[in-house]
Write a protein that holds these residues in place. Structure first.
Motif, PDB file in Angstrom:
ATOM      1  N   ASN A   1       8.949  19.685 -47.655  1.00  0.00           N
ATOM      2  CA  ASN A   1       8.110  19.786 -46.467  1.00  0.00           C
ATOM      3  C   ASN A   1       6.677  20.137 -46.838  1.00  0.00           C
ATOM      4  OD1 ASN A   1      10.475  19.449 -44.879  1.00  0.00           O
ATOM      5  ND2 ASN A   1      10.898  21.637 -45.066  1.00  0.00           N
ATOM      6  N   LEU A   2       5.727  19.440 -46.232  1.00  0.00           N
ATOM      7  CA  LEU A   2       4.310  19.738 -46.404  1.00  0.00           C
ATOM      8  C   LEU A   2       3.859  20.744 -45.351  1.00  0.00           C
ATOM      9  CD1 LEU A   2       3.043  16.095 -46.930  1.00  0.00           C
ATOM     10  CD2 LEU A   2       2.730  17.922 -48.609  1.00  0.00           C
ATOM     11  N   VAL A   3       2.994  21.691 -45.741  1.00  0.00           N
ATOM     12  CA  VAL A   3       2.430  22.667 -44.811  1.00  0.00           C
ATOM     13  C   VAL A   3       0.929  22.737 -45.044  1.00  0.00           C
ATOM     14  CG1 VAL A   3       2.438  25.047 -44.002  1.00  0.00           C
ATOM     15  CG2 VAL A   3       4.577  24.009 -44.799  1.00  0.00           C
ATOM     16  N   TYR A   4       0.155  22.510 -43.968  1.00  0.00           N
ATOM     17  CA  TYR A   4      -1.300  22.601 -44.020  1.00  0.00           C
ATOM     18  C   TYR A   4      -1.774  23.650 -43.010  1.00  0.00           C
ATOM     19  CZ  TYR A   4      -1.298  18.036 -46.414  1.00  0.00           C
ATOM     20  OH  TYR A   4      -1.088  17.000 -47.289  1.00  0.00           O
ATOM     21  N   VAL A   5      -2.840  24.349 -43.375  1.00  0.00           N
ATOM     22  CA  VAL A   5      -3.542  25.247 -42.454  1.00  0.00           C
ATOM     23  C   VAL A   5      -5.020  24.903 -42.514  1.00  0.00           C
ATOM     24  CG1 VAL A   5      -4.213  27.621 -41.970  1.00  0.00           C
ATOM     25  CG2 VAL A   5      -1.851  27.109 -42.609  1.00  0.00           C
ATOM     26  N   ASN A   6      -5.547  24.404 -41.401  1.00  0.00           N
ATOM     27  CA  ASN A   6      -6.950  23.982 -41.322  1.00  0.00           C
ATOM     28  C   ASN A   6      -7.324  23.025 -42.455  1.00  0.00           C
ATOM     29  OD1 ASN A   6      -7.089  25.779 -39.146  1.00  0.00           O
ATOM     30  ND2 ASN A   6      -9.164  26.392 -39.663  1.00  0.00           N
ATOM     31  N   GLY A   7      -6.393  22.150 -42.818  1.00  0.00           N
ATOM     32  CA  GLY A   7      -6.651  21.167 -43.854  1.00  0.00           C
ATOM     33  C   GLY A   7      -6.338  21.627 -45.259  1.00  0.00           C
ATOM     34  N   PHE A   8      -6.021  22.909 -45.455  1.00  0.00           N
ATOM     35  CA  PHE A   8      -5.703  23.445 -46.775  1.00  0.00           C
ATOM     36  C   PHE A   8      -4.190  23.375 -47.007  1.00  0.00           C
ATOM     37  CE2 PHE A   8      -9.613  25.633 -45.510  1.00  0.00           C
ATOM     38  CZ  PHE A   8     -10.413  25.411 -46.619  1.00  0.00           C
ATOM     39  N   LEU A   9      -3.783  22.856 -48.172  1.00  0.00           N
ATOM     40  CA  LEU A   9      -2.366  22.758 -48.512  1.00  0.00           C
ATOM     41  C   LEU A   9      -1.858  24.128 -48.939  1.00  0.00           C
ATOM     42  CD1 LEU A   9       0.063  20.854 -48.849  1.00  0.00           C
ATOM     43  CD2 LEU A   9      -0.712  20.426 -51.197  1.00  0.00           C
ATOM     44  N   ILE A  10      -0.679  24.510 -48.407  1.00  0.00           N
ATOM     45  CA  ILE A  10      -0.138  25.857 -48.613  1.00  0.00           C
ATOM     46  C   ILE A  10       1.030  25.806 -49.593  1.00  0.00           C
ATOM     47  CG2 ILE A  10       0.857  27.869 -47.475  1.00  0.00           C
ATOM     48  CD1 ILE A  10      -2.075  27.185 -46.734  1.00  0.00           C
ATOM     49  N   TYR A  11       1.061  26.801 -50.513  1.00  0.00           N
ATOM     50  CA  TYR A  11       2.149  26.946 -51.479  1.00  0.00           C
ATOM     51  C   TYR A  11       2.874  28.267 -51.241  1.00  0.00           C
ATOM     52  CZ  TYR A  11      -0.238  23.180 -53.943  1.00  0.00           C
ATOM     53  OH  TYR A  11      -0.830  21.984 -54.261  1.00  0.00           O
ATOM     54  N   ARG A  12       4.062  28.383 -51.851  1.00  0.00           N
ATOM     55  CA  ARG A  12       4.896  29.579 -51.695  1.00  0.00           C
ATOM     56  C   ARG A  12       5.343  30.069 -53.061  1.00  0.00           C
ATOM     57  NH1 ARG A  12       8.119  30.151 -47.159  1.00  0.00           N
ATOM     58  NH2 ARG A  12       9.928  30.368 -48.513  1.00  0.00           N
ATOM     59  N   PRO A  13       5.902  31.314 -53.148  1.00  0.00           N
ATOM     60  CA  PRO A  13       6.475  31.777 -54.421  1.00  0.00           C
ATOM     61  C   PRO A  13       7.611  30.876 -54.892  1.00  0.00           C
ATOM     62  CG  PRO A  13       6.154  33.612 -52.908  1.00  0.00           C
ATOM     63  CD  PRO A  13       5.902  32.358 -52.121  1.00  0.00           C
ATOM     64  N   PHE A  14       7.917  30.939 -56.198  1.00  0.00           N
ATOM     65  CA  PHE A  14       8.868  30.022 -56.800  1.00  0.00           C
ATOM     66  C   PHE A  14      10.202  30.671 -57.155  1.00  0.00           C
ATOM     67  CE2 PHE A  14       4.706  28.275 -57.561  1.00  0.00           C
ATOM     68  CZ  PHE A  14       4.866  26.928 -57.313  1.00  0.00           C
ATOM     69  N   LEU A  15      10.241  31.979 -57.432  1.00  0.00           N
ATOM     70  CA  LEU A  15      11.463  32.612 -57.913  1.00  0.00           C
ATOM     71  C   LEU A  15      12.359  33.151 -56.807  1.00  0.00           C
ATOM     72  CD1 LEU A  15      10.353  34.651 -61.087  1.00  0.00           C
ATOM     73  CD2 LEU A  15      11.388  32.383 -60.952  1.00  0.00           C
ATOM     74  N   THR A  16      11.911  33.110 -55.572  1.00  0.00           N
ATOM     75  CA  THR A  16      12.672  33.721 -54.477  1.00  0.00           C
ATOM     76  C   THR A  16      14.092  33.174 -54.447  1.00  0.00           C
ATOM     77  OG1 THR A  16      10.623  33.776 -53.224  1.00  0.00           O
ATOM     78  CG2 THR A  16      12.639  34.256 -52.038  1.00  0.00           C
TER      79      THR A  16
END
Length: 883
Positions: free
Chosen positions: A164-179
């Motif tokens: 899934n892609l997530v954008y906020v005001n045109g900025f691409l959002i990333y999340r932590p990887f080890l969760t």
């Protein structure tokens, strides 16, 4: 002379006592709150008036008459017309409601006629919803689904969350990887206090969006208010607040600032695993905008998040089995877990509009995550058989121990990742208006393009192992002279990669120009006598022809880590027929749209897709690939005399996937096989309806049907049979002497997200005569998901968990609602826009929902599937203040 004087006196007195004809009223949003700066026009009245801060307006007329009053909002494409019969003296019109919500001084439009933007969800007060994450709003209202209330992860049409892609005001959002569990996650990036618009697509999206397989979530944050505004939300789970303002003499600079603190210990204490929970999560984010010139804007976004999860487990008891075969599983723990995720993101954008037809945007972002996962947890467990005969005194007590054992889980994992992006998006309006040489066709063509460079830098140190001891010896036991660990993951990995992507897209729409086109609509209704009647309305329209829209584009990309180049064409077409409906006494165009979208969607491997089960990197992994086919329709319709129309959406879809990288899901951790050795498909139907089922408040209902399967190429297993022809189940069968065997090719098996039926509802109500009191109910239902034993053989993962069902409810009281409706000025109404107290009940029905299974082996080699339950019923008190 006397007669003339008498006539003049009579005329003067007549005019003196003539009553002035006026019309007053108020414009409000869908929640009944006033809307300012609404244009109010009546041809018989002189000039144009605008509503004030209380939504009030006043029109003057020369004489009594039947007039048409039009209300226009600069933020909405839908104007409202009212037919009013004026009498002598003052006249008052009932509140005029727009399909918008006025929240913290910002007007948000619910509908948009642009066929090329993602569908925009209607605005609700998300802070009132009985949820712990913003993403649960998507689960209630869109095709997204989730069977875990502790996480912000969601799945869309058979895909994993990482698709899934997530954008906020045109900025691409990333999340932590080890969760690896929902308990560790903390808060999602999206701060609901700052959100203005939410757009979402469950598949078939255009080339302008990135390279993922499933969905796009596009968040637009608020435009700050001219005066200082803010909010504070405090509950038993934490506190959050935000500030917003436009500053400077020329009103060029604005900012949004939000901060949150949360401790989920109260919620986690309802889990079966008892112990000392000490989770501390907090974050802060801001976004600023500076208007350098009228056509040049500069924005900066920043975010810092700290998620510290500390847990010292003590005991766990789980009852499972059937009424005739009941068991209990009891664990006594030693040790603790300390997990920390710290993420930082900074970004800036420059948006330039050199001409009215051209837009040029430049973005740059950097994301860094520092993750640490440390734990040493020992568990000593007992599997007991329970007395299942209600007639016996020992009913429910242990009558025998079936197995005992010990396990020890150890990890010292560290990951540091930095992701740098710089990208440019642009668009140019090629043509708008009549086609050359043909004044009967109105067309608009817009060309969009973009280029992106991304640099990934990962450093990962893995040290993880599990020891399982059953009845005094290690499992597995291959030789009597050594102790072998059940699983070992060791590695010191480093990955640097560059990604180059670009897109080009042409959006075209056209319709025939028709002038004074006659329209006739029949409206059926029930009269005061209870009999059904029919009335015919007639009107003429300009430019009311059917409209076509076509989007054609393609993406191209290159990833240096696996030396892969790809091109993914995409196209969509939509058709809006010429249909009309009656609203009040006017004919308006009915919102009907049919669309079809198709295209190629490649997802280049990110870090986790490269990493194998044993802690190595396989850089030969290629993109997962899919072809989308989506057919859908939207229909706006009137019901129950609501001023805001209802919307019904239906979509049918089919996705074919190849070069699939199979994966296993452990709580919220996704572990990939790191091989492109499977093909898959997903198909289904989604239906969604929303509107004001209770006048003034939006409610949502959705239902989805899904089937998604995958086939791992060249996989097989052998089955063995004894002399009686019975299949041997080792450890269970009485006769385990092999006399025959057969090789089985499993073919297509359910994917981990295969859920046949998913239902969601968000129901809002306001108590009649006590409108200050409102209720919000969230309902989720999902049929069982597949699972399997704790090995890496995908063909075994065909068992099914329990059905997921959950009801959350919030009951809210707005202390200022009555005073605002009556326009009484008090200290609180002067200083606060809202003061709301909400009482929430999570898992109202106390359903034991199952998240996953824990597999325990006894001394005879038998495995027991132990359910890991989710949270039980919990109460929460929340105070919301907005100023």
């Amino acid at each position: 002379m006397l007669r003339i004087l008498v006539v003049l006196l009579l005329l003067i007195s007549g005019n003196s006592f003539a009553q002035e004809v006026t019309l007053t009223g108020r414009t409000v949003d869908q929640n009944g709150k006033p809307l300012s700066f609404i244009e109010v026009i009546a041809r018989e009245s002189m000039g144009v008036v605008y509503t004030d801060s209380l939504g009030e307006y006043s029109l003057s007329f020369s004489r009594p008459d039947t007039v048409i009053v039009e209300f226009r909002s600069g933020d909405s494409d839908d104007n409202i017309k009212k037919t009013v019969i004026l009498k002598n003296g003052p006249n008052r019109l009932a509140d005029v409601k727009f399909a918008v919500q006025n929240q913290v001084g910002v007007t948000i439009v619910e509908r948009n006629n642009d066929p090329f933007i993602l569908p925009v969800l209607p605005t609700v007060d998300r802070q009132l919803l009985p949820t712990t994450t913003f993403e649960k709003f998507l689960v209630y209202t869109t095709v997204a689904s989730s069977n875990n209330e502790l996480t912000s992860n969601y799945n869309v049409r058979g895909g994993s969350f990482e698709e899934n892609l997530v954008y906020v005001n045109g900025f691409l959002i990333y999340r932590p990887f080890l969760t690896r569990s929902g308990q560790q996650e903390g808060m999602s990036f999206i701060n609901s206090s700052l959100v203005k618009n939410v757009s979402f697509s469950g598949g078939g999206f255009d080339s302008q969006y990135g390279d993922k397989l499933s969905s796009v979530l596009d968040i637009e944050y608020k435009n700050p208010s001219d005066t200082l505004k803010g909010s504070i939300v405090a509950s038993l789970l934490g506190v959050e607040g935000h500030l917003e303002q436009v500053m400077g003499k020329r009103r060029r600079f604005s900012y949004l600032l939000g901060a949150r603190y949360r401790s989920n210990g109260y919620l986690l204490n309802s889990l079966p695993q008892k112990g000392s929970y000490n989770p501390v999560f907090w974050d802060a984010q801001f976004i600023t905008n500076y208007r350098i010139k009228e056509n040049l804007d500069w924005a900066v976004i920043g975010h810092f998040s700290s998620n510290n999860y500390r847990f010292a487990p003590q005991t766990q008891r789980t009852d499972f089995g059937t009424a005739n075969q009941a068991y209990s599983f009891v664990i006594y723990f030693d040790g603790q877990e300390q997990t920390r995720f710290q993420t930082m993101m900074g970004g800036t954008s420059l948006k330039w509009k050199p001409t009215k037809k051209t837009k040029l945007d430049l973005y740059a972002t950097v994301f860094n995550t520092d993750e640490r996962e440390y734990f040493d947890i020992q568990g000593q467990y007992f599997i007991n058989e329970l007395e299942s005969d209600p007639s016996k005194e020992e009913f429910g007590d242990s009558v025998g121990t079936l197995g005992i054992g010990t396990f020890l889980n150890h990890a010292r994992n560290r990951l540091n990742a930095t992701i740098f992006n710089i990208y440019h998006n642009g668009e140019h309006e090629i043509q708008k208006g009549y086609l050359k040489g043909d004044s009967s066709i109105i067309a608009k063509n817009v060309l969009k393009w973009g280029v992106n460079f991304q640099l990934d830098d990962f450093y990962d140190k893995l040290s993880e192992w599990r020891l399982v001891d059953s009845a005094g010896y290690s499992v597995p036991q291959n030789t009597p002279n050594e102790v072998k660990l059940f699983e070992t993951i060791k590695g010191q990995l480093s990955l640097q990669s560059q990604r180059y992507t670009s897109f080009v897209q042409l959006n075209s729409q056209w319709s025939k120009n028709k002038t004074n086109f006659p329209v006739e609509v029949k409206k059926k209704y029930r009269g005061e006598d209870g009999k059904r009647r029919e009335e015919i309305f007639r009107d003429t329209f300009d430019n009311s022809a059917a409209r076509w829209a076509l989007s054609v584009g393609s993406r191209a990309g290159y990833t240096s880590a696996n030396n892969e180049f790809y091109i993914t064409p995409r196209a969509s077409v939509s058709y809006s027929p010429r249909t009309h409906m009656v609203r009040d006494t006017s004919i308006i165009r009915r919102g009907v749209n049919f669309r079809f979208a198709t295209g190629m969607y490649y997802q280049p491997p990110f870090y986790r897709e490269f990493r194998t089960f044993n802690g190595n990197l396989n850089l030969n992994v290629k993109s997962q690939k899919s072809a989308h086919f989506v057919l859908g329709s939207d229909v706006y319709f009137n019901m129950w005399n609501r001023e805001v129309p209802f919307k019904f959406t239906a979509e049918a879809y089919y996705k074919y996937l190849w070069d699939v990288n199979p994966y296993e899901i452990e709580n919220v951790r996704t572990r990939y096989y790191a091989n492109n050795d499977a093909v898959a498909y997903a198909y289904g139907l989604d239906f969604n309806i929303y509107g004001q089922f209770v006048e003034g408040i939006e409610s949502f209902f959705k239902i989805g049907f899904l089937s998604t399967k995958e086939d791992v190429t060249n996989d097989y297993y052998d089955e063995y049979y004894n002399a009686a022809g019975e299949k041997i189940v080792f450890g269970y069968s009485d006769d385990q002497t092999v006399v025959d065997s057969a090789r089985i090719y499993p073919g297509y098996i359910p994917r981990p997200t295969d859920q046949m039926l998913n239902f969601g509802a968000l129901i809002q109500d306001r108590m009649p005569k006590y409108e200050s009191f409102s209720v919000q109910v969230g309902i989720q239902f999902g049929t069982p998901l597949p699972y399997g034993p704790p090995d890496f053989n995908r063909y075994k993962d065909t068992l099914r968990m329990r059905t997921y069902f959950r009801v959350d409810i919030g009951m809210s009281y707005d202390f200022l609602y009555k005073a605002q409706q009556e326009k009484r000025e008090t200290f609180w109404t002067r200083n606060f826009q809202d003061a709301i107290l909400s009482f929430e009940v999570f898992n109202l029905l106390g359903v034991n929902n199952v998240l996953s299974k824990q597999w325990i082996q006894d001394v005879e080699g038998k495995y027991y599937s132990i359910p890991n339950y989710l949270t039980q019923r919990r109460f929460n008190l929340k105070l919301i203040l907005r100023f």
